[in-house]
Motif scaffolding. Structure first.
Motif, PDB file in Angstrom:
ATOM      1  N   GLN A 395       0.662  -1.116  -0.062  1.00 53.92           N
ATOM      2  CA  GLN A 395       0.179   0.123   0.006  1.00 53.92           C
ATOM      3  C   GLN A 395       0.718   1.065  -0.025  1.00 53.92           C
ATOM      4  OE1 GLN A 395      -3.384   0.007  -0.238  1.00 53.92           O
ATOM      5  NE2 GLN A 395      -3.181  -2.281  -0.447  1.00 53.92           N
ATOM      6  N   PRO A 396       0.529   2.262  -0.432  1.00 53.31           N
ATOM      7  CA  PRO A 396       1.102   3.636  -0.688  1.00 53.31           C
ATOM      8  C   PRO A 396       2.121   3.989   0.661  1.00 53.31           C
ATOM      9  CG  PRO A 396      -0.669   3.822  -1.747  1.00 53.31           C
ATOM     10  CD  PRO A 396      -0.900   2.605  -1.259  1.00 53.31           C
ATOM     11  N   ASN A 397       1.138   3.947   1.989  1.00 50.48           N
ATOM     12  CA  ASN A 397       1.668   4.257   2.744  1.00 50.48           C
ATOM     13  C   ASN A 397       2.199   3.347   3.955  1.00 50.48           C
ATOM     14  OD1 ASN A 397       1.256   6.999   2.510  1.00 50.48           O
ATOM     15  ND2 ASN A 397      -1.001   7.016   3.077  1.00 50.48           N
ATOM     16  N   GLY A 405      14.454 -12.613   4.362  1.00 55.96           N
ATOM     17  CA  GLY A 405      13.591 -12.561   3.777  1.00 55.96           C
ATOM     18  C   GLY A 405      12.100 -13.062   3.938  1.00 55.96           C
ATOM     19  N   ASN A 406      12.010 -13.168   5.453  1.00 55.24           N
ATOM     20  CA  ASN A 406      10.517 -13.450   6.079  1.00 55.24           C
ATOM     21  C   ASN A 406      10.086 -12.120   6.568  1.00 55.24           C
ATOM     22  OD1 ASN A 406      10.376 -16.073   5.317  1.00 55.24           O
ATOM     23  ND2 ASN A 406      12.218 -16.282   6.977  1.00 55.24           N
ATOM     24  N   GLN A 407       8.770 -11.534   6.537  1.00 53.12           N
ATOM     25  CA  GLN A 407       8.309 -10.479   7.291  1.00 53.12           C
ATOM     26  C   GLN A 407       8.287 -10.541   8.724  1.00 53.12           C
ATOM     27  OE1 GLN A 407       4.762  -8.670   5.315  1.00 53.12           O
ATOM     28  NE2 GLN A 407       4.051  -8.000   7.217  1.00 53.12           N
ATOM     29  N   VAL A 408       8.617  -9.950   9.584  1.00 53.65           N
ATOM     30  CA  VAL A 408       8.728  -9.840  10.838  1.00 53.65           C
ATOM     31  C   VAL A 408       7.930  -8.601  11.416  1.00 53.65           C
ATOM     32  CG1 VAL A 408      10.924 -11.054  11.023  1.00 53.65           C
ATOM     33  CG2 VAL A 408      10.905  -8.659  11.031  1.00 53.65           C
ATOM     34  N   ALA A 409       7.836  -7.544  10.751  1.00 62.60           N
ATOM     35  CA  ALA A 409       6.996  -6.372  11.290  1.00 62.60           C
ATOM     36  C   ALA A 409       6.528  -5.528  10.117  1.00 62.60           C
ATOM     37  CB  ALA A 409       8.081  -5.440  12.020  1.00 62.60           C
ATOM     38  N   ARG A 410       5.596  -4.763  10.529  1.00 61.99           N
ATOM     39  CA  ARG A 410       4.899  -3.887   9.289  1.00 61.99           C
ATOM     40  C   ARG A 410       4.424  -2.648  10.031  1.00 61.99           C
ATOM     41  NH1 ARG A 410      -0.140  -3.082   9.321  1.00 61.99           N
ATOM     42  NH2 ARG A 410      -0.204  -2.309   7.168  1.00 61.99           N
ATOM     43  N   GLY A 411       4.097  -1.633   9.221  1.00 58.38           N
ATOM     44  CA  GLY A 411       3.469  -0.458   9.723  1.00 58.38           C
ATOM     45  C   GLY A 411       3.023   0.446   8.700  1.00 58.38           C
ATOM     46  N   ASP A 412       2.372   1.434   9.068  1.00 63.60           N
ATOM     47  CA  ASP A 412       1.690   2.251   8.350  1.00 63.60           C
ATOM     48  C   ASP A 412       2.043   3.801   8.699  1.00 63.60           C
ATOM     49  OD1 ASP A 412      -0.299   0.892   6.612  1.00 63.60           O
ATOM     50  OD2 ASP A 412      -0.760   0.147   8.425  1.00 63.60           O
ATOM     51  N   LEU A 413       2.373   4.626   7.675  1.00 63.01           N
ATOM     52  CA  LEU A 413       2.755   6.147   7.879  1.00 63.01           C
ATOM     53  C   LEU A 413       1.978   7.210   7.375  1.00 63.01           C
ATOM     54  CD1 LEU A 413       6.550   5.926   7.760  1.00 63.01           C
ATOM     55  CD2 LEU A 413       5.101   5.968   9.851  1.00 63.01           C
ATOM     56  N   TYR A 460       1.143  14.852  25.632  1.00 65.49           N
ATOM     57  CA  TYR A 460       1.484  13.568  24.452  1.00 65.49           C
ATOM     58  C   TYR A 460       2.791  13.668  24.089  1.00 65.49           C
ATOM     59  CZ  TYR A 460      -3.497  12.795  23.921  1.00 65.49           C
ATOM     60  OH  TYR A 460      -4.816  12.246  24.136  1.00 65.49           O
ATOM     61  N   THR A 461       3.396  12.406  23.703  1.00 56.25           N
ATOM     62  CA  THR A 461       4.446  12.323  23.286  1.00 56.25           C
ATOM     63  C   THR A 461       4.320  12.439  21.622  1.00 56.25           C
ATOM     64  OG1 THR A 461       5.435  10.751  24.911  1.00 56.25           O
ATOM     65  CG2 THR A 461       6.599  10.827  22.933  1.00 56.25           C
ATOM     66  N   VAL A 462       4.861  13.474  20.968  1.00 62.32           N
ATOM     67  CA  VAL A 462       4.802  13.408  19.599  1.00 62.32           C
ATOM     68  C   VAL A 462       5.942  13.335  18.884  1.00 62.32           C
ATOM     69  CG1 VAL A 462       3.835  15.107  17.731  1.00 62.32           C
ATOM     70  CG2 VAL A 462       2.865  15.134  20.050  1.00 62.32           C
ATOM     71  N   VAL A 463       6.102  12.499  17.833  1.00 59.25           N
ATOM     72  CA  VAL A 463       7.151  12.071  16.918  1.00 59.25           C
ATOM     73  C   VAL A 463       6.622  12.281  15.555  1.00 59.25           C
ATOM     74  CG1 VAL A 463       8.478  10.829  18.822  1.00 59.25           C
ATOM     75  CG2 VAL A 463       6.463   9.856  17.118  1.00 59.25           C
ATOM     76  N   ASP A 464       7.835  12.492  14.656  1.00 57.11           N
ATOM     77  CA  ASP A 464       7.576  12.716  13.287  1.00 57.11           C
ATOM     78  C   ASP A 464       7.633  11.269  12.538  1.00 57.11           C
ATOM     79  OD1 ASP A 464      10.069  12.196  13.819  1.00 57.11           O
ATOM     80  OD2 ASP A 464      10.845  13.879  12.353  1.00 57.11           O
ATOM     81  N   PRO A 465       7.015  11.121  11.323  1.00 56.29           N
ATOM     82  CA  PRO A 465       7.159   9.719  10.997  1.00 56.29           C
ATOM     83  C   PRO A 465       8.588   8.983  10.464  1.00 56.29           C
ATOM     84  CG  PRO A 465       5.477  11.247   9.676  1.00 56.29           C
ATOM     85  CD  PRO A 465       6.299  12.040  10.622  1.00 56.29           C
ATOM     86  N   PRO A 466       9.816   9.908  10.170  1.00 55.28           N
ATOM     87  CA  PRO A 466      11.068   9.339  10.196  1.00 55.28           C
ATOM     88  C   PRO A 466      11.398   8.689  11.585  1.00 55.28           C
ATOM     89  CG  PRO A 466      10.813  11.555   8.906  1.00 55.28           C
ATOM     90  CD  PRO A 466       9.619  11.106   9.780  1.00 55.28           C
ATOM     91  N   SER A 467      11.170   9.353  12.552  1.00 54.20           N
ATOM     92  CA  SER A 467      11.582   8.888  13.916  1.00 54.20           C
ATOM     93  C   SER A 467      10.541   7.515  14.460  1.00 54.20           C
ATOM     94  CB  SER A 467      11.188   9.882  15.128  1.00 54.20           C
ATOM     95  OG  SER A 467      11.987  10.966  14.742  1.00 54.20           O
ATOM     96  N   VAL A 469       9.618   5.395  12.042  1.00 53.64           N
ATOM     97  CA  VAL A 469      10.326   4.356  11.416  1.00 53.64           C
ATOM     98  C   VAL A 469      11.475   3.902  11.924  1.00 53.64           C
ATOM     99  CG1 VAL A 469      11.378   3.663   9.103  1.00 53.64           C
ATOM    100  CG2 VAL A 469       9.207   4.669   9.338  1.00 53.64           C
ATOM    101  N   SER A 470      12.382   4.752  12.372  1.00 57.61           N
ATOM    102  CA  SER A 470      13.758   4.279  13.033  1.00 57.61           C
ATOM    103  C   SER A 470      13.513   3.731  14.292  1.00 57.61           C
ATOM    104  CB  SER A 470      14.492   5.745  13.136  1.00 57.61           C
ATOM    105  OG  SER A 470      14.064   6.576  13.986  1.00 57.61           O
ATOM    106  N   THR A 471      12.698   4.131  15.263  1.00 62.09           N
ATOM    107  CA  THR A 471      12.355   3.572  16.307  1.00 62.09           C
ATOM    108  C   THR A 471      11.933   2.020  16.137  1.00 62.09           C
ATOM    109  OG1 THR A 471      11.824   5.461  17.355  1.00 62.09           O
ATOM    110  CG2 THR A 471      11.077   3.641  18.396  1.00 62.09           C
ATOM    111  N   HIS A 472      10.933   1.963  15.148  1.00 59.28           N
ATOM    112  CA  HIS A 472      10.603   0.505  14.893  1.00 59.28           C
ATOM    113  C   HIS A 472      11.596  -0.522  14.528  1.00 59.28           C
ATOM    114  CE1 HIS A 472       7.092  -2.172  12.931  1.00 59.28           C
ATOM    115  NE2 HIS A 472       7.750  -2.551  13.853  1.00 59.28           N
ATOM    116  N   LEU A 473      12.167   0.032  13.496  1.00 59.84           N
ATOM    117  CA  LEU A 473      13.368  -0.719  12.992  1.00 59.84           C
ATOM    118  C   LEU A 473      14.467  -0.997  13.950  1.00 59.84           C
ATOM    119  CD1 LEU A 473      14.610  -1.974  10.459  1.00 59.84           C
ATOM    120  CD2 LEU A 473      15.790   0.374   9.794  1.00 59.84           C
ATOM    121  N   THR A 474      14.982   0.045  14.997  1.00 53.91           N
ATOM    122  CA  THR A 474      15.957  -0.410  15.911  1.00 53.91           C
ATOM    123  C   THR A 474      15.500  -1.696  16.760  1.00 53.91           C
ATOM    124  OG1 THR A 474      16.571   1.817  15.913  1.00 53.91           O
ATOM    125  CG2 THR A 474      17.216   0.563  17.818  1.00 53.91           C
TER     126      THR A 474
END
Length: 677
Positions: A395-397, A405-413, A460-467, A469-474
């Motif tokens: 999907q676009p987002n 090669g195996n999916q372990v996580a996904r997300g939408d932004l 609220y804790t507010v973060v931008d989309p790149p953050s 992604v990087s947190t999820h990847l970490t």
């Protein structure tokens, strides 16, 4: 030291002695010819280098040749003033240039020196200065480009190291050339001064010492002085030209001659225009038409032949490329390339392309570099290159993270929104799109720019989309770090330790443990998020206990106990008690009685009813602790820890399970729950 090294040292010493010791004229002729040969060799080498670093010795060579020319000038000056001669080479050059007129000879010599000093040396000096400055300024950008290529998988670690080394050498080279160009400038000035001194000094010495008349003295010493200046400045002019070629040379696949012919004559049709322009001179009344017409004809014929050769080359290249593509399709090796699986992949839909596109402000590649550095510091593992690519099937987002090669996580932004996570008490005035924070599974909202400030004011804790992604990847890398540690990676880590502790590695591997057995221990540590950065301590522990046991589970427990300070600091905060859930005596006894020993190792064998009961008891205590906002930690005895971990691993992978021996004595432990069965 090899023989050629001694030759260079002796040559430098002899150059210095030449300034002091008088030399016979025959030796001066030999040295003058040798000086010309060196200069000619240097300019030919400079013309045939493909890039400046292939002649990296040039700055030092420039200094040595300049010193040699000055020493030679001193020797010839001494011989001229003392013996009225400096060998046949000096006299021949002087007679040939002077041609019966000392004034004409001096003017020709002066023109050569001015050309070298003002045109070539001055220009090369400026180019070297600018090149050094721009090379130094461009280093950070080039380093970031290398890191980006490395993270995207375009180059390997070895190629990245080679590129970084090349960048450092380029900076050093152009810096050295900037300084070395001053030698040539000084040499040109010294040549003018020495020639004037020779003429004036020779005039005085000729009349006072050699008893020559004024005319004879002027004639003899002017010819010799000009000849001496020429035999010195012609090599200097060649070397100055070589310096200009080196500092203005761009990296190329060919030498200077190849590049000139290839690039100047890359457009044969333009030669027809040149031929027509030259032919126009034949119609002028004062010019013989045969000369321009002949030249125009040669240019036109040359353009025609080059156009034919260019067309033939393009056809051959196209045919060869098609044949190569067919061969690759037919080759069985082309199928083998499809079997490669990247260790880590980050794929995203086309709507998230701005994240990775630096031209659109994306900094994902830079964040990936920091993630790899952070994981190396926290976990002690070198995270493989993360393959980043777009995937039109998503999907676009949407984005997915794959491990082998195996999916372990996904997300939408939503790139034009911010992710706002509640502090615990929701504010109804904060409006947004409900979602789940991908890294930790917390409820969150996507809020727009206008709502962002209000959300921050509401806690609220507010973060931008790149953050996001990087947190999820970490977090994904932390969770799956043990899957990325293969035997080859363990071998690289061991080789790194071997550089500082060779005796340890020689004792441990392979006599006590194999690389595979060490890998199993490290994987067990990473599974429980215990850093293996202190690899020397881990290997020391394995070397101590591997003689008594080869069971990797038991060895892992010994390692954990030796890493007690590290584990304590990982979970305990300074000055505060460590709150834990304690495994009760009944639970430990039940597990101890259920241990089955086999050839493949020991494991817990419980009936389904007991398993479900223990799991429910642990889950109940964990949920109570989580409601207080405290991280749940299960504490048990050393003898039962690994079996309790095996039992709960499938159900509560992230639950830290510690033993008493893994905590430092000064840490205060506070039990806030007990698990009994």
């Amino acid at each position: 030291m090899v023989f050629r090294d001694y030759i260079i040292l002796i040559a430098v010493i002899m150059i210095v002695l030449m300034m002091v010791i008088p030399l016979p004229t025959i030796l001066l002729d030999i040295l003058i010819i040798f000086n010309l040969a060196i200069a000619l060799t240097i300019i030919l080498v400079a013309m045939n280098t493909k890039e400046a670093l292939q002649f990296s010795i040039f700055p030092a060579l420039l200094l040595l040749t300049t010193l040699f020319r000055i020493a030679l000038s001193v020797s010839t000056t001494r011989s001229i003033l003392t013996n009225k001669t400096a060998g046949q080479m000096v006299e021949t050059f002087g007679q040939f240039v002077v041609s019966g007129s000392a004034i004409i000879g001096f003017i020709v010599f002066l023109i050569l020196v001015i050309v070298q000093f003002i045109v070539i040396t001055k220009g090369a000096e400026r180019v070297a200065e600018v090149s050094a400055r721009f090379t130094l300024d461009a280093m950070p950008g080039k380093q970031m480009s290398i890191d980006a290529d490395l993270n995207s998988g375009l180059i390997s670690d070895k190629e990245a190291r080679e590129r970084r080394t090349k960048i450092e050498k380029e900076s050093d080279f152009y810096g050295a050339m900037d300084g070395a160009s001053k030698f040539v400038k000084g040499d040109a000035i010294a040549a003018i001064v020495i020639t004037i001194i020779n003429i004036l000094g020779g005039f005085a010495v000729g009349m006072t010492v050699h008893n020559l008349s004024m005319g004879e003295s002027i004639e003899v010493f002017t010819i010799l002085s000009i000849g001496d200046g020429l035999v010195s400045q012609i090599p200097a002019l060649l070397i100055s030209t070589a310096m200009g070629i080196i500092v203005t040379r761009a990296a190329s696949d060919g030498n200077l001659g190849t590049d000139i012919t290839k690039q100047i004559f890359a457009y044969p049709k333009l030669l027809y225009i040149v031929a027509a322009f030259v032919a126009m001179f034949g119609f002028l009344p004062t010019i013989n038409p045969m000369v321009p017409f002949a030249i125009a004809g040669l240019v036109a014929v040359g353009g025609y032949q080059m156009q034919k050769n260019l067309n033939r080359t393009e056809e051959e290249s196209f045919a060869a490329e098609e044949e190569q593509q067919l061969e690759e399709v037919r080759s069985p090796e082309s199928v083998m390339n499809l079997l490669h699986v990247d260790p880590i992949e980050f794929e995203f839909g086309y709507g998230l392309i701005p994240l990775a596109d630096a031209n659109q402000g994306g900094d994902l590649l830079d964040r990936v570099i920091m993630i790899r550095r952070q994981c190396a510091l926290e976990l002690g593992v070198v995270v493989p290159v993360i393959r980043i690519r777009d995937n039109i099937q998503l999907q676009p987002n949407e984005y997915v993270i794959k491990i082998k090669g195996n999916q372990v996580a996904r997300g939408d932004l939503l790139l034009d929104h911010y992710l706002a996570m509640s502090p615990g008490v929701d504010d109804p005035s904060i409006e947004g799109i409900e979602t789940t924070e991908p890294a930790f599974g917390l409820p969150a909202l996507w809020v727009n720019e206008e709502m962002k400030d209000l959300a921050e004011l509401s806690g609220y804790t507010v973060v931008d989309p790149p953050s996001v992604v990087s947190t999820h990847l970490t977090e994904v890398i932390r969770r799956h770090a043990h899957e990325l540690l293969g035997r080859q990676e363990v071998k690289s880590l061991i080789d790194h330790v071997k550089e500082t502790a060779p005796a340890l590695i020689e004792e441990l591997i392979p006599s006590l443990l194999s690389i595979g057995e060490v890998q199993k221990v490290l994987i067990k540590l990473l599974k429980e998020k215990v850093s293996i950065r202190n690899l020397t301590v881990i290997l020391e522990t394995l070397a101590d206990y591997a003689q008594s046991s080869k069971d990797t589970d038991v060895l892992t427990e010994y390692v954990r106990q030796n890493l007690s300070r590290q584990i304590t600091l990982q979970f305990a905060q300074a000055g505060e008690p460590l709150k834990v859930i304690t495994a009760g005596a009944s639970l430990e006894k039940r597990l101890a009685d259920s241990i089955q020993q086999t050839e493949q190792g020991n494991y817990v064998a419980l009936d389904p009813e007991s398993t479900q009961k223990i799991y429910q008891q642990v889950l109940e205590q964990v949920q109570k602790v989580q409601q207080t906002g405290t991280q749940p930690i299960l504490l048990t005895s050393p003898a039962i820890r690994m079996y309790l971990r095996q039992f709960l691993e499938r159900y509560m992978f992230d639950l830290p399970i510690l033993s008493y021996n893994e905590l430092e004595p000064e840490v205060e432990v506070q039990s806030i729950g007990v698990v009994n069965v």
